[in-house]
Scaffold this motif. Sequence first.
Motif, mmCIF file in Angstrom:
data_model
loop_
_atom_site.group_PDB
_atom_site.id
_atom_site.type_symbol
_atom_site.label_atom_id
_atom_site.label_comp_id
_atom_site.label_asym_id
_atom_site.label_seq_id
_atom_site.Cartn_x
_atom_site.Cartn_y
_atom_site.Cartn_z
ATOM 1 N N PHE A 185 0.839 -1.196 0.000
ATOM 2 C CA PHE A 185 0.000 0.000 0.000
ATOM 3 C C PHE A 185 0.872 1.243 0.000
ATOM 4 N N GLU A 186 0.256 2.350 -0.402
ATOM 5 C CA GLU A 186 0.943 3.639 -0.458
ATOM 6 C C GLU A 186 0.789 4.326 0.895
ATOM 7 N N ILE A 199 3.792 0.365 -2.407
ATOM 8 C CA ILE A 199 3.506 0.797 -3.772
ATOM 9 C C ILE A 199 3.283 2.304 -3.745
ATOM 10 N N GLY A 200 3.707 2.982 -4.804
ATOM 11 C CA GLY A 200 3.449 4.419 -4.901
ATOM 12 C C GLY A 200 4.516 5.260 -4.231
ATOM 13 N N ASP A 255 -2.533 -0.715 -7.120
ATOM 14 C CA ASP A 255 -3.440 -0.353 -6.040
ATOM 15 C C ASP A 255 -2.946 -0.871 -4.694
ATOM 16 N N ASN A 256 -3.553 -0.368 -3.610
ATOM 17 C CA ASN A 256 -3.410 -1.029 -2.321
ATOM 18 C C ASN A 256 -4.003 -2.425 -2.478
ATOM 19 N N GLU A 257 -3.221 -3.446 -2.143
ATOM 20 C CA GLU A 257 -3.615 -4.793 -2.547
ATOM 21 C C GLU A 257 -3.075 -5.829 -1.569
ATOM 22 N N ILE A 258 -3.742 -6.969 -1.499
ATOM 23 C CA ILE A 258 -3.219 -8.148 -0.814
ATOM 24 C C ILE A 258 -3.257 -9.335 -1.752
ATOM 25 N N VAL A 259 -2.372 -10.287 -1.504
ATOM 26 C CA VAL A 259 -2.474 -11.610 -2.123
ATOM 27 C C VAL A 259 -2.265 -12.630 -1.019
ATOM 28 N N ILE A 260 -2.834 -13.825 -1.222
ATOM 29 C CA ILE A 260 -2.812 -14.872 -0.196
ATOM 30 C C ILE A 260 -2.310 -16.163 -0.820
ATOM 31 N N ALA A 261 -1.473 -16.867 -0.074
ATOM 32 C CA ALA A 261 -1.015 -18.190 -0.497
ATOM 33 C C ALA A 261 -1.184 -19.166 0.659
ATOM 34 N N THR A 262 -1.393 -20.419 0.308
ATOM 35 C CA THR A 262 -1.471 -21.483 1.308
ATOM 36 C C THR A 262 -0.089 -22.098 1.480
#
Length: 317
Positions: free
Chosen positions: A11-12, A237-238, A266-273
């Motif tokens: 995120f910024e 980011i940003g 963008d402000n973002e999330i990603v998820i992994a198992t």
Amino acid sequence: MKNLKIATAQFENRSGDKAYNLSVIQRLSARAAAQGADVIAFHECSITGYTFALNLSKQQMLDVAEFIPDGPSITQLTEIAWKHDIVILAGLFEKDANDNLYKAQVCVDKNGLVVKYRKLHPFVNSHILPGDKYVVFDLFGWKCSILICYDNNIIENVRAVKLLGADIVFMPHVTMCTPSTRPGAGFVDPKLWKNREVDPTTLRQEFDGLKGRAWLMKWLPARAYDNAFYAIFSNPIGMDADQLKNGCSMIIDPFGDIIAECRSFDNEIVIATITPEKLTQAGGYRYINARKPELYGDIISQAHQSEQKVVWMKAEE
């Protein structure tokens, strides 16, 4: 160990605006929890902002820094963790009772502080002192550690936390898109960020080239591969003060494969198992078992005299 769902965020942040930054941390934590994540990781100094500290006096640093665990940001992080039943890792400037300053990353759950880690190789402000120890801690039966930004570029740090038992290493950063002696390095023009909706292609080329992601790919997957652990990389980011950062927060498995990555602006999330079987299937597991420390233990522990003066603006983090 059970399978674990981990989110990494980009995120910024706003310089010195802890209330705003914590509000973004709250929103992204809620989003991650709603998608089933057990843990969410944020970037270095995600609570305070980072680059703006470059020219702050010691008193100005003390004004922005907080006591840990008794400062208000840890209290608020704990409230967010409790509300959403999620473990949160985030960063801030720390001060102690003697007015010493550190760069800290904390892990907080619904009961409060789990662990605090102080960056071993701090840049950005000459008043910040280095930490002096590694941390290994338990999350849901998994052994975890934290190394902040440049700590990960010194390969002995990474191997050390693995030998101490870490199978997950959280790697909060504020990195890429800064000058260096390596070919292709440099700032990315902030005008491209302002124009990202009209011309996303040029910005993505800069972000993904040798100024950014292409450099990261030279070494980051190797840290996970060589040591057979999960690397949880987080990056803003940003704009961070007057510097543009390219995000690319990602999760890398013990095979060195990227299994989740933030790829938007963008402000973002990603998820992994995260699954335990990869820890012993990966080549790094065999490499560690094949070590012969009696051959090189004394060599690796040799003292050296560095002629390089650390200058953060030119440092390769």
